[in-house]
Design a protein around this motif. Structure first.
Motif, PDB file in Angstrom:
ATOM      1  N   PHE A   4       0.845  -1.201   0.000  1.00 24.02           N
ATOM      2  CA  PHE A   4       0.000   0.000   0.000  1.00 24.02           C
ATOM      3  C   PHE A   4       0.875   1.244   0.000  1.00 24.02           C
ATOM      4  O   PHE A   4       1.945   1.255   0.616  1.00 24.02           O
ATOM      5  N   VAL A  16      -9.557   5.441  -2.270  1.00 26.33           N
ATOM      6  CA  VAL A  16      -8.727   4.306  -2.682  1.00 26.33           C
ATOM      7  C   VAL A  16      -8.725   4.249  -4.210  1.00 26.33           C
ATOM      8  O   VAL A  16      -9.781   4.355  -4.840  1.00 26.33           O
ATOM      9  N   HIS A  25       0.546   0.915  -8.743  1.00 28.79           N
ATOM     10  CA  HIS A  25      -0.082   2.128  -8.210  1.00 28.79           C
ATOM     11  C   HIS A  25       0.334   3.375  -8.995  1.00 28.79           C
ATOM     12  O   HIS A  25      -0.365   4.388  -8.972  1.00 28.79           O
ATOM     13  N   VAL A  42      -5.106   6.443  -1.066  1.00 31.99           N
ATOM     14  CA  VAL A  42      -4.524   5.125  -0.779  1.00 31.99           C
ATOM     15  C   VAL A  42      -4.452   4.346  -2.084  1.00 31.99           C
ATOM     16  O   VAL A  42      -5.472   4.166  -2.761  1.00 31.99           O
ATOM     17  N   ARG A  43      -3.245   3.922  -2.445  1.00 30.69           N
ATOM     18  CA  ARG A  43      -3.074   3.094  -3.648  1.00 30.69           C
ATOM     19  C   ARG A  43      -2.455   1.760  -3.233  1.00 30.69           C
ATOM     20  O   ARG A  43      -1.846   1.665  -2.166  1.00 30.69           O
ATOM     21  N   TYR A  44      -2.625   0.764  -4.068  1.00 32.85           N
ATOM     22  CA  TYR A  44      -2.064  -0.566  -3.742  1.00 32.85           C
ATOM     23  C   TYR A  44      -1.573  -1.218  -5.030  1.00 32.85           C
ATOM     24  O   TYR A  44      -1.937  -0.800  -6.134  1.00 32.85           O
ATOM     25  N   LEU A  72      -6.808  -2.197   4.276  1.00 37.62           N
ATOM     26  CA  LEU A  72      -7.430  -0.950   4.746  1.00 37.62           C
ATOM     27  C   LEU A  72      -7.723  -1.053   6.242  1.00 37.62           C
ATOM     28  O   LEU A  72      -7.541  -0.081   6.996  1.00 37.62           O
ATOM     29  N   TRP A  82     -14.006   5.066  -3.687  1.00 37.31           N
ATOM     30  CA  TRP A  82     -13.188   4.161  -4.503  1.00 37.31           C
ATOM     31  C   TRP A  82     -13.213   4.622  -5.943  1.00 37.31           C
ATOM     32  O   TRP A  82     -14.282   4.947  -6.490  1.00 37.31           O
TER      33      TRP A  82
END
Ligand SMILES: O=C(O)CC1=CCC(=O)O1
Length: 251
Positions: A4, A16, A25, A42-44, A72, A82
């Protein structure tokens, strides 16, 4: 464990960003400066992509959604908006359907309720990656990700080059997850406020697939981005950012 990356003000509402098969990401780098003004972003990375390891499969969209939610939870994030492109949109649909109280808004970019008329081509791509590695993917993806006969933007060239660094098992597992995804029958139950964004020239998830999403999801609207193929946010970064902000900041 999935990697993340978190940017922005810790007190801001969380957004996200989910990326497509074959990208990390960094897919969202063009939109990041415009999003951190209002969001904790928030990136993954999908398994085997970017900085995530590739655990043994099989993978499914539902399983990946559960892994992202677990991450998360570890970050202490309960509710979030999202935005997901392609596979990121499939994972977003799954979470919206299963955990609607956690999601305040949803943007589905260049994605679909099902990825193709049959799962065969995804299984064939998985088998080829396992046999040959990921070296052939930049050539395969050029004309799916970017408009034909137009120059590829510099960030797009970086993303194409990065394809050959992806772990073959992670990529193949994500192909199989896409092969098994079909949310069509569930769309009327998706109650998170949704905007669908399509690339006018996307051969992978064309505008007809976007229309199927808005016809199924109650209250969803559609923005079609001109001169854009599958990675519309890389080809038309300002137009996609505007479509995202227009929906997410109206919540
Ligand atoms: O690589 C492709 O074919 C484009 C694509 C379709 C679904 C997805 O996540 O990427």
């Amino acid at each position: 464990m999935i990697n993340f990356v978190v940017d922005g003000d810790a007190q801001a509402p969380v957004l996200v960003l989910g990326s497509s098969i074959g990208t990390s990401h960094h897919l969202w780098d063009p939109q990041l400066p415009g999003l951190v003004q209002n969001f904790r972003v928030v990136r993954y990375d999908l398994p085997g992509h970017g900085d995530s390891p590739a655990p043994t499969g099989p993978y499914s969209v539902a399983g990946l959604a559960a892994e992202v939610l677990a991450g998360l939870d570890r970050l202490g994030i309960e509710t979030f908006a999202w935005c997901g492109l392609s596979m990121g949109g499939a994972i977003g649909q799954r979470i919206a359907l299963d955990h609607p109280t956690r999601m305040s808004g949803l943007v589905l970019v260049c994605t679909s309720a099902t990825f193709g008329d049959s799962p065969g081509p995804w299984h064939e791509r998985a088998a080829r990656v396992r046999a040959e590695g990921t070296g052939f993917l930049p050539e395969l993806s050029r004309d799916r990700w970017f408009v034909l006969d137009e120059p590829v933007p510099p960030h797009g060239r970086e993303l194409l080059q990065a394809l050959s660094t992806i772990d073959p098992e992670g990529y193949a597992g994500c192909c199989e997850a896409l092969a098994g995804f079909d949310s069509r029958a569930e769309l009327p139950a998706l109650r998170v406020p949704t905007r669908v964004v399509a690339g006018s020239d996307d051969p992978a998830t064309p505008p007809a697939m976007a229309r199927e999403l808005i016809e199924g999801i109650p209250g969803a609207d559609l923005v079609v981005i001109p001169h854009a193929a599958h990675l519309a946010n890389v080809e038309q970064p300002a137009a996609v950012l505007q479509a995202m902000r227009g929906h997410l900041l109206s919540r």
